[in-house]
Write a protein that holds these residues in place. Structure first.
Motif: not given
Length: 331
Positions: A173-184
């Motif tokens: 869950k954290v990794i998938e959310a990080a891909k959106e939140e911190f894509a840069d």
């Protein structure tokens, strides 16, 4: 450094004998094993004193509905950063020392995500790491022994609950959310980096490996692709771990990305002959870039941020951090 050994040799280990005899106490105060069996030691579930004057500077928030501690470089997002997933030992998200560890990586230019992989249920924290001023009386010794037995039972129960089938979905869950939140940050680094300590080290290895895509990781994998044995690719680009616990040689054999391993000599929680050496040979056979460093004269858990009176342990702690940092920086 003279006291460290790169694991190109397999030093003698007592680990394989622990089932046949009682485990000898550690020479380091507070570093006795938390229980019989290869699980966790007291340094995995208890914080050392926090370095004087240091205060965390990150923030507690949520990512993918999971509680996380986020530590950012001072110039982020104005300057590019790389994303680092930090997985802790049993002391978990609210540990000041773990938060300071995240801050240290952030000060080196990483956007650090440290998730609550235990679902607000860190390991039972009942160990007093303060040295006693005097030898305890017989009555006090009896009380201490009873407390140790109760604590060992609590940790047994805690470990029985926090298994891969519960921990991994949280990390996903954290990794998938990080891909959106911190894509840069992920794009800037070409992927996610990972570091792990004690309990968290095992999960960095799992995320660095190729595994059958099964629902429950503790269940047997299907035998072929027709039955659903689709391989799940590594979720991190490179990783570094220190004094892992509960690691299996099969998890090391599955690793596919560059990995650095800081281990402790004669550590029954990460036995060389049974786990580390076979795992290292598998990494070599699979042509996976890796480095294994075996530190001697230090307790299991030494690399986790925290104060020690022994200057040697302080020095080794700083070296382990520098080598783990250098590994992720070079990949």
């Amino acid at each position: 450094m003279a006291d460290d050994e790169v694991a190109t040799r397999a030093p003698e280990s007592d680990a394989q004998e622990t089932s046949a005899k009682q485990v000898e106490p550690s020479v380091f105060p507070g570093d006795s094993r938390a229980q019989e069996g290869p699980s966790m030691g007291e340094h995995c579930v208890t914080d050392r004193p926090t370095p004087l004057g240091e205060v965390p500077t990150g923030e507690l928030t949520k990512l993918g509905d999971v509680d996380v501690y986020i530590a950012k470089p001072s110039d982020y997002p104005h300057s590019p950063s790389n994303l680092l997933l930090l997985l802790t030992g049993g002391t978990g998200l609210k540990s000041t020392n773990n938060q300071l560890q995240a801050d240290k990586f952030a000060s080196e230019g990483y956007l650090v995500v440290m998730p609550d992989q235990f679902g607000a249920n860190p390991a039972p924290n009942t160990v007093d790491m303060t040295p006693a001023d005097a030898q305890p009386s017989l009555l006090e010794q009896f009380k201490l022994k009873a407390a140790e037995t109760a604590k060992a039972f609590q940790i047994d129960m805690w470990l029985a609950y926090h298994t891969p089938d519960r921990v991994l979905p949280i990390l996903y869950k954290v990794i998938e959310a990080a891909k959106e939140e911190f894509a840069d940050a992920i794009a800037n680094g070409g992927g996610i980096y990972g570091v792990g300590y004690c309990f968290g080290a095992r999960y960095i290895l799992i995320l660095a490996g190729e595994h059958p895509d099964t629902v429950a990781w503790d269940q047997a994998a299907p035998k072929d692709e027709e039955e659903g044995a689709v391989k799940k690719a590594p979720l991190i680009k490179a990783g570094a771990i220190a004094h892992g616990t509960m690691i299996t040689k099969e998890e090391l054999e599955a690793v596919k990305v560059p990995i650095y391993i800081a281990a402790v000599k004669d550590d029954p929680l990460f036995p060389e002959e049974e786990v580390l050496t076979p795992g290292r040979r598998a990494l070599e056979a699979n042509k996976v870039e890796h480095e294994v460093k075996v530190f001697s004269g230090v307790p299991h858990g030494f690399a986790v941020l925290g104060d020690y009176d022994d200057p040697k342990i302080k020095q080794e702690q700083a070296q382990a951090f520098g080598e783990m940092l250098g590994w992720v920086q070079s990949h």
